[in-house]
Design a protein around this motif. Structure first.
Motif, PDB file in Angstrom:
ATOM      1  N   ASP A  34       1.328  -1.607   0.052  1.00 50.69           N
ATOM      2  CA  ASP A  34       0.090   0.079   0.010  1.00 50.69           C
ATOM      3  C   ASP A  34       1.088   0.995  -0.450  1.00 50.69           C
ATOM      4  O   ASP A  34       0.706   2.064  -0.745  1.00 50.69           O
ATOM      5  CB  ASP A  34      -0.474   0.285   1.426  1.00 50.69           C
ATOM      6  N   ALA A  35       1.856   1.533   0.510  1.00 48.31           N
ATOM      7  CA  ALA A  35       2.575   2.351   0.974  1.00 48.31           C
ATOM      8  C   ALA A  35       3.682   2.832  -0.127  1.00 48.31           C
ATOM      9  O   ALA A  35       4.172   3.870  -1.056  1.00 48.31           O
ATOM     10  CB  ALA A  35       2.701   2.474   2.735  1.00 48.31           C
ATOM     11  N   VAL A  36       3.975   1.710  -0.309  1.00 52.38           N
ATOM     12  CA  VAL A  36       5.126   1.925  -1.659  1.00 52.38           C
ATOM     13  C   VAL A  36       4.654   2.390  -2.090  1.00 52.38           C
ATOM     14  O   VAL A  36       5.133   3.184  -3.277  1.00 52.38           O
ATOM     15  CB  VAL A  36       6.132   0.982  -1.415  1.00 52.38           C
ATOM     16  N   THR A  37       3.341   1.641  -2.993  1.00 51.60           N
ATOM     17  CA  THR A  37       3.028   1.319  -4.393  1.00 51.60           C
ATOM     18  C   THR A  37       2.772   3.095  -4.481  1.00 51.60           C
ATOM     19  O   THR A  37       2.964   3.815  -5.912  1.00 51.60           O
ATOM     20  CB  THR A  37       1.639   1.065  -4.868  1.00 51.60           C
ATOM     21  N   ILE A  38       2.180   3.792  -3.345  1.00 50.54           N
ATOM     22  CA  ILE A  38       1.569   5.038  -3.784  1.00 50.54           C
ATOM     23  C   ILE A  38       2.791   5.702  -3.386  1.00 50.54           C
ATOM     24  O   ILE A  38       2.584   7.050  -4.869  1.00 50.54           O
ATOM     25  CB  ILE A  38       0.609   5.378  -2.052  1.00 50.54           C
ATOM     26  N   CYS A  39       4.112   5.998  -2.604  1.00 47.90           N
ATOM     27  CA  CYS A  39       4.774   6.653  -3.234  1.00 47.90           C
ATOM     28  C   CYS A  39       4.880   6.678  -4.310  1.00 47.90           C
ATOM     29  O   CYS A  39       5.397   7.517  -5.017  1.00 47.90           O
ATOM     30  CB  CYS A  39       5.576   6.429  -2.275  1.00 47.90           C
ATOM     31  N   HIS A  40       5.674   5.974  -5.655  1.00 48.97           N
ATOM     32  CA  HIS A  40       6.278   5.224  -6.316  1.00 48.97           C
ATOM     33  C   HIS A  40       5.303   6.188  -7.231  1.00 48.97           C
ATOM     34  O   HIS A  40       5.417   7.064  -8.433  1.00 48.97           O
ATOM     35  CB  HIS A  40       6.303   4.432  -6.577  1.00 48.97           C
ATOM     36  N   MET A  41       3.834   5.756  -7.134  1.00 47.52           N
ATOM     37  CA  MET A  41       3.040   6.694  -8.277  1.00 47.52           C
ATOM     38  C   MET A  41       2.605   8.030  -8.619  1.00 47.52           C
ATOM     39  O   MET A  41       2.508   9.268  -9.068  1.00 47.52           O
ATOM     40  CB  MET A  41       1.476   6.109  -7.374  1.00 47.52           C
ATOM     41  N   VAL A  42       2.901   8.992  -6.604  1.00 47.33           N
ATOM     42  CA  VAL A  42       3.048  10.290  -6.931  1.00 47.33           C
ATOM     43  C   VAL A  42       3.771  10.810  -6.810  1.00 47.33           C
ATOM     44  O   VAL A  42       4.202  12.494  -7.089  1.00 47.33           O
ATOM     45  CB  VAL A  42       1.862  11.082  -5.415  1.00 47.33           C
ATOM     46  N   MET A  43       5.313   9.806  -6.794  1.00 46.82           N
ATOM     47  CA  MET A  43       6.604  10.650  -7.104  1.00 46.82           C
ATOM     48  C   MET A  43       7.387  10.675  -6.361  1.00 46.82           C
ATOM     49  O   MET A  43       8.349  11.651  -5.904  1.00 46.82           O
ATOM     50  CB  MET A  43       6.751  11.708  -8.656  1.00 46.82           C
ATOM     51  N   ASN A  44       6.859  11.214  -4.612  1.00 49.14           N
ATOM     52  CA  ASN A  44       7.516  10.620  -3.336  1.00 49.14           C
ATOM     53  C   ASN A  44       8.651   9.754  -3.170  1.00 49.14           C
ATOM     54  O   ASN A  44       8.775   9.461  -3.620  1.00 49.14           O
ATOM     55  CB  ASN A  44       6.232  10.559  -2.537  1.00 49.14           C
ATOM     56  N   SER A  45      10.264   9.975  -3.635  1.00 48.37           N
ATOM     57  CA  SER A  45      11.450  10.103  -3.635  1.00 48.37           C
ATOM     58  C   SER A  45      12.205  10.094  -2.035  1.00 48.37           C
ATOM     59  O   SER A  45      13.237   9.765  -2.229  1.00 48.37           O
ATOM     60  CB  SER A  45      12.099  10.390  -4.205  1.00 48.37           C
ATOM     61  N   ALA A  46      11.434  10.521  -0.841  1.00 50.25           N
ATOM     62  CA  ALA A  46      11.505  10.774   0.420  1.00 50.25           C
ATOM     63  C   ALA A  46      11.902   9.093   0.874  1.00 50.25           C
ATOM     64  O   ALA A  46      11.311   8.143   0.589  1.00 50.25           O
ATOM     65  CB  ALA A  46      11.037  11.611   1.656  1.00 50.25           C
ATOM     66  N   SER A  47      13.555   8.704   1.014  1.00 52.95           N
ATOM     67  CA  SER A  47      13.468   7.644   1.814  1.00 52.95           C
ATOM     68  C   SER A  47      13.027   6.719   2.904  1.00 52.95           C
ATOM     69  O   SER A  47      13.237   5.928   3.008  1.00 52.95           O
ATOM     70  CB  SER A  47      15.380   7.355   1.547  1.00 52.95           C
ATOM     71  N   ALA A  48      12.880   7.694   3.470  1.00 51.55           N
ATOM     72  CA  ALA A  48      12.143   7.254   4.794  1.00 51.55           C
ATOM     73  C   ALA A  48      11.040   6.467   4.538  1.00 51.55           C
ATOM     74  O   ALA A  48      10.036   5.893   5.405  1.00 51.55           O
ATOM     75  CB  ALA A  48      11.867   8.141   5.796  1.00 51.55           C
ATOM     76  N   VAL A  71       4.855   6.233   6.455  1.00 49.02           N
ATOM     77  CA  VAL A  71       3.928   5.695   5.942  1.00 49.02           C
ATOM     78  C   VAL A  71       3.836   6.835   4.945  1.00 49.02           C
ATOM     79  O   VAL A  71       4.091   7.869   6.044  1.00 49.02           O
ATOM     80  CB  VAL A  71       2.110   5.134   6.096  1.00 49.02           C
ATOM     81  N   PHE A  72       3.417   7.206   4.203  1.00 49.19           N
ATOM     82  CA  PHE A  72       3.844   8.607   3.698  1.00 49.19           C
ATOM     83  C   PHE A  72       2.166   9.458   3.870  1.00 49.19           C
ATOM     84  O   PHE A  72       1.383   8.792   4.148  1.00 49.19           O
ATOM     85  CB  PHE A  72       3.984   8.891   1.854  1.00 49.19           C
ATOM     86  N   GLY A  73       1.947   9.975   4.401  1.00 54.53           N
ATOM     87  CA  GLY A  73       0.831  11.018   4.979  1.00 54.53           C
ATOM     88  C   GLY A  73      -0.064  11.149   4.141  1.00 54.53           C
ATOM     89  O   GLY A  73      -1.295  10.529   4.428  1.00 54.53           O
ATOM     90  N   GLY A  74      -0.032  11.119   3.136  1.00 51.78           N
ATOM     91  CA  GLY A  74      -0.920  11.021   2.214  1.00 51.78           C
ATOM     92  C   GLY A  74      -1.981   9.558   1.962  1.00 51.78           C
ATOM     93  O   GLY A  74      -2.922   9.609   2.008  1.00 51.78           O
ATOM     94  N   VAL A  75      -1.167   8.826   2.346  1.00 51.21           N
ATOM     95  CA  VAL A  75      -1.691   7.436   2.293  1.00 51.21           C
ATOM     96  C   VAL A  75      -2.842   7.283   3.100  1.00 51.21           C
ATOM     97  O   VAL A  75      -3.635   7.071   3.677  1.00 51.21           O
ATOM     98  CB  VAL A  75      -0.532   6.020   2.070  1.00 51.21           C
ATOM     99  N   THR A  76      -1.737   7.431   5.452  1.00 50.59           N
ATOM    100  CA  THR A  76      -2.398   7.905   5.686  1.00 50.59           C
ATOM    101  C   THR A  76      -4.063   8.570   6.074  1.00 50.59           C
ATOM    102  O   THR A  76      -4.862   8.130   6.272  1.00 50.59           O
ATOM    103  CB  THR A  76      -1.928   8.207   7.106  1.00 50.59           C
ATOM    104  N   ILE A  77      -3.803   9.718   5.344  1.00 49.93           N
ATOM    105  CA  ILE A  77      -4.807  10.232   5.047  1.00 49.93           C
ATOM    106  C   ILE A  77      -5.788  10.147   4.324  1.00 49.93           C
ATOM    107  O   ILE A  77      -7.110   9.648   4.516  1.00 49.93           O
ATOM    108  CB  ILE A  77      -4.654  11.940   4.523  1.00 49.93           C
ATOM    109  N   SER A  78      -5.540   9.352   3.149  1.00 47.60           N
ATOM    110  CA  SER A  78      -6.650   8.224   2.397  1.00 47.60           C
ATOM    111  C   SER A  78      -7.506   7.017   3.338  1.00 47.60           C
ATOM    112  O   SER A  78      -8.301   6.857   2.734  1.00 47.60           O
ATOM    113  CB  SER A  78      -5.754   7.574   0.976  1.00 47.60           C
ATOM    114  N   ILE A  79      -6.916   6.698   3.963  1.00 42.24           N
ATOM    115  CA  ILE A  79      -6.924   5.255   3.848  1.00 42.24           C
ATOM    116  C   ILE A  79      -8.174   6.282   5.564  1.00 42.24           C
ATOM    117  O   ILE A  79      -9.181   5.076   5.954  1.00 42.24           O
ATOM    118  CB  ILE A  79      -6.047   4.750   5.289  1.00 42.24           C
ATOM    119  N   VAL A  80      -7.234   7.080   6.054  1.00 46.15           N
ATOM    120  CA  VAL A  80      -8.413   7.010   7.007  1.00 46.15           C
ATOM    121  C   VAL A  80      -9.895   7.727   6.905  1.00 46.15           C
ATOM    122  O   VAL A  80     -11.430   7.664   6.524  1.00 46.15           O
ATOM    123  CB  VAL A  80      -8.071   8.591   7.985  1.00 46.15           C
ATOM    124  N   ILE A  81      -9.614   8.695   5.457  1.00 44.65           N
ATOM    125  CA  ILE A  81     -10.846   9.219   5.179  1.00 44.65           C
ATOM    126  C   ILE A  81     -12.226   8.311   4.845  1.00 44.65           C
ATOM    127  O   ILE A  81     -13.103   7.583   4.461  1.00 44.65           O
ATOM    128  CB  ILE A  81     -10.690  10.406   4.038  1.00 44.65           C
TER     129      ILE A  81
END
Length: 160
Positions: A34-48, A71-81
């Motif tokens: 979940d987390a890594v796929t979304i990071c790659h899809m939105v071009m978030n390259s932060a190593s953390a 986990v990228f914050g955008g993923v957290t937000i999306s899951i909670v919503i």
């Protein structure tokens, strides 16, 4: 033809009461995929977000036990919503705003998120709909607050 049979019977504009708090039924464990796929899809390259070795050796996040990436914050937000949506979004005509977003604690691969929603206010709008203002909360498996944000939506009235 009525759409009422397609949605819940208690999430129309009239059903939301200011001050009500909902505990949403489902939780979601955030997988590495979940987390890594979304990071790659939105071009978030932060190593953390996808380098576990870096997390173990370099980051001092006051999490001595960290063995997983953040986990990228955008993923957290999306899951909670998303967890809140069955109760608060089935009769939404249009999303209007998201405000006051706060990511208040780390979410790691393997964390499980749960959602709560508070109804802040509501107001009549165009014919057949009204605006509802929600505050959504996300907590992890330890009941620690990890997300808070407000959302406004145009919600269908039952009579419409």
């Amino acid at each position: 033809m009525s759409n009422e049979h397609l949605t819940g019977s208690d999430n129309y504009f009239e059903n939301f009461e200011v001050g009500a708090v909902y505990r949403h039924a489902r939780g979601k464990t955030v997988t590495e995929n979940d987390a890594v796929t979304i990071c790659h899809m939105v071009m978030n390259s932060a190593s953390a977000h996808f380098d576990d070795h870096l997390m173990k050796t370099m980051y001092d996040l006051k999490l001595a036990h960290v063995d997983e990436s953040l986990v990228f914050g955008g993923v957290t937000i999306s899951i909670v919503i998303g967890l809140a949506y069955q109760d608060t979004g089935e009769n939404v005509i249009r999303e209007l705003a998201m405000d006051n977003i706060k990511l208040t604690g780390p979410v790691l691969h393997g964390s499980t998120l749960y959602a709560y929603t508070e109804v802040l206010s509501k107001e009549d709008s165009e014919d057949g709909a009204g605006i509802v203002h929600f505050r959504h909360y996300g907590v992890d498996q330890n009941n620690k607050l990890v997300f808070q944000g407000e959302r406004s939506a145009l919600v269908r009235k039952r009579a419409a």
